[in-house]
Enzyme design. Structure first.
Site, PDB file in Angstrom:
ATOM      1  N   ASP A   1     -10.344  -5.401  -3.465  1.00 10.88           N
ATOM      2  CA  ASP A   1      -9.782  -4.437  -2.520  1.00 10.88           C
ATOM      3  C   ASP A   1     -10.639  -3.166  -2.559  1.00 10.88           C
ATOM      4  OD1 ASP A   1      -8.209  -2.360  -1.458  1.00 10.88           O
ATOM      5  OD2 ASP A   1      -6.326  -3.280  -2.112  1.00 10.88           O
TER       6      ASP A   1
ATOM      7  N   HIS B   1      -7.576  -5.917   0.820  1.00 11.28           N
ATOM      8  CA  HIS B   1      -6.350  -5.130   1.028  1.00 11.28           C
ATOM      9  C   HIS B   1      -5.551  -5.624   2.247  1.00 11.28           C
ATOM     10  CE1 HIS B   1      -4.152  -1.433   0.071  1.00 11.28           C
ATOM     11  NE2 HIS B   1      -4.105  -1.114   1.342  1.00 11.28           N
TER      12      HIS B   1
ATOM     13  N   SER C   1       0.825  -1.207   0.000  1.00 11.13           N
ATOM     14  CA  SER C   1       0.000   0.000   0.000  1.00 11.13           C
ATOM     15  C   SER C   1       0.868   1.271   0.000  1.00 11.13           C
ATOM     16  CB  SER C   1      -0.969  -0.068   1.184  1.00 11.13           C
ATOM     17  OG  SER C   1      -1.983   0.860   1.036  1.00 11.13           O
TER      18      SER C   1
HETATM   19  N1  LIG Z   1      -7.573   2.132   9.113  1.00  9.54           N
HETATM   20  C1  LIG Z   1      -7.747   2.435   7.732  1.00  9.54           C
HETATM   21  C2  LIG Z   1      -7.068   1.483   6.811  1.00  9.54           C
HETATM   22  C3  LIG Z   1      -5.642   1.304   7.115  1.00  9.54           C
HETATM   23  C4  LIG Z   1      -5.107   0.074   6.428  1.00  9.54           C
HETATM   24  O1  LIG Z   1      -5.805  -0.664   5.702  1.00  9.54           O
HETATM   25  N2  LIG Z   1      -3.855  -0.150   6.641  1.00  9.54           N
HETATM   26  C5  LIG Z   1      -3.204  -1.251   6.005  1.00  9.54           C
HETATM   27  C6  LIG Z   1      -2.104  -0.703   5.114  1.00  9.54           C
HETATM   28  S1  LIG Z   1      -2.736   0.551   4.024  1.00  9.54           S
HETATM   29  C7  LIG Z   1      -2.614  -2.157   7.060  1.00  9.54           C
HETATM   30  O2  LIG Z   1      -1.651  -2.849   6.789  1.00  9.54           O
HETATM   31  N3  LIG Z   1      -3.155  -2.141   8.267  1.00  9.54           N
HETATM   32  C8  LIG Z   1      -2.612  -2.861   9.389  1.00  9.54           C
HETATM   33  C9  LIG Z   1      -2.954  -4.316   9.476  1.00  9.54           C
HETATM   34  O3  LIG Z   1      -3.833  -4.787   8.736  1.00  9.54           O
HETATM   35  O4  LIG Z   1      -2.311  -5.015  10.302  1.00  9.54           O
HETATM   36  C10 LIG Z   1      -9.211   2.436   7.385  1.00  9.54           C
HETATM   37  O5  LIG Z   1      -9.955   1.817   8.133  1.00  9.54           O
HETATM   38  O6  LIG Z   1      -9.585   3.023   6.346  1.00  9.54           O
END
Ligand SMILES: N[C@@H](CCC(=O)N[C@@H](CS)C(=O)NCC(=O)O)C(=O)O
EC number: 3.1.2.12
Length: 286
Positions: free
Chosen positions: A230, A264, A152
């Protein structure tokens, strides 16, 4: 304390090697930082290649080490994996903890130029220079055999590190990268904050712009895995087609693997991380 002076925070044996976390002081970020490193068993007796993994929004060095299961593949391939944190921490900048997509946890792997952020938010210099120097000083790593990948925001970070340093990284790949930040809501917010409103200055930090003028070597192809289900793809945050079109124009080899039904999350990343590590390992060991 110099950035090359690292202190061990944790260690756990994994697939014959060690998953460790270290802390050090970063001069370019002006704060203490943690990073994770997986050292395969081979590194006890010889220098091994290294792959840097850049994480996405809201992550620390912990997400990928706990959720992706990459250690099995890194052990099989005999490569080290380094995973830094995603931003400076605790810098006492007003508003730094206010949103998930800007400030803490959202450094975007660029060097900020705006007054408020430029003292600390220099993640590009950190991941391309200061951190590799600390890694090469402290661990049994072959400095000339390094690659980079990420997820991402970190997938975009990996693409710009590769494109801005021709020949430095042997290969690059990404999971669901934010491909064209100048044209998506996440990127516009971050670039306005870190770089200011002049969109001309954003181009040197946007992978889709950078690839248009890329003249460096490509030992392999740029590999991208993208979940077809996604939500951030549907919301036009990621724009992989813009990046692939720009690669075609400049004859840079790219393979975009659309993965049916995947979202995602780390369920998606963990499914395809073995394939990406093997892609890098093949080129790193040539
Ligand atoms: N919190 C955000 C999304 C954040 C998100 O999806 N982060 C991804 C990378 S872009 C991630 O790796 N999150 C941490 C995880 O899943 O452990 C939302 O709800 O819109």
């Amino acid at each position: 304390m110099a950035a090359s002076q690292v202190t061990e925070v944790s260690k756990a044996k994994s697939f014959g090697g060690w998953q460790k976390v270290f802390q050090h002081h970063s001069d370019v970020l002006k704060c203490d930082m943690k990073f994770a490193i997986y050292l395969p068993q081979e590194s006890e007796t010889k220098k091994v290649p290294v792959i840097y993994y850049l994480s996405g929004l809201t992550c620390t060095e912990q997400n990928v080490i706990a959720k992706s299961g990459f250690q099995r593949y890194a052990s099989e391939a005999g490569v080290a994996i380094v995973a830094p944190d995603t931003s400076p921490r605790g810098c006492n900048i007003e508003g730094e903890d206010d949103s998930y997509d800007f400030g803490s946890g959202a450094g975007f792997y660029i060097n900020a130029t705006t007054e408020k952020w430029k003292e600390n938010y220099n993640m590009y210099s950190y991941v391309t220079k200061e951190l590799p120097a600390a890694i090469e000083t402290n661990f049994n790593i072959e400095p000339s055999r390094k690659s980079i990948f990420g997820h991402s925001m970190g997938g975009h970070g990996a693409l710009i590190c590769y494109l801005k340093n021709p020949g430095s990284y042997i290969s690059v790949s990404a999971f669901a990268p934010i491909c064209n930040p100048s044209n998506c809501p996440w990127g516009k917010k971050a670039f306005t904050g870190y770089l200011g409103p002049d969109e001309e200055t954003w181009k040197e930090w946007d992978a889709t712009e950078l690839v248009k003028s890329y003249k460096g070597p490509n030992l392999g192809y740029i590999l991208i895995d993208q979940g077809a289900d996604d939500n951030f793809l549907k919301e036009k945050q990621l724009l992989p087609e813009a990046f692939v079109d720009a690669c075609r124009v400049s004859n840079v080899p790219v393979v975009l693997q659309m993965q049916e039904g995947y979202d995602h999350s780390y369920y998606f990343v963990s499914t395809f991380i073995g394939g990406q590590i093997q892609h890098h390992a093949k080129l790193l060991k040539q």
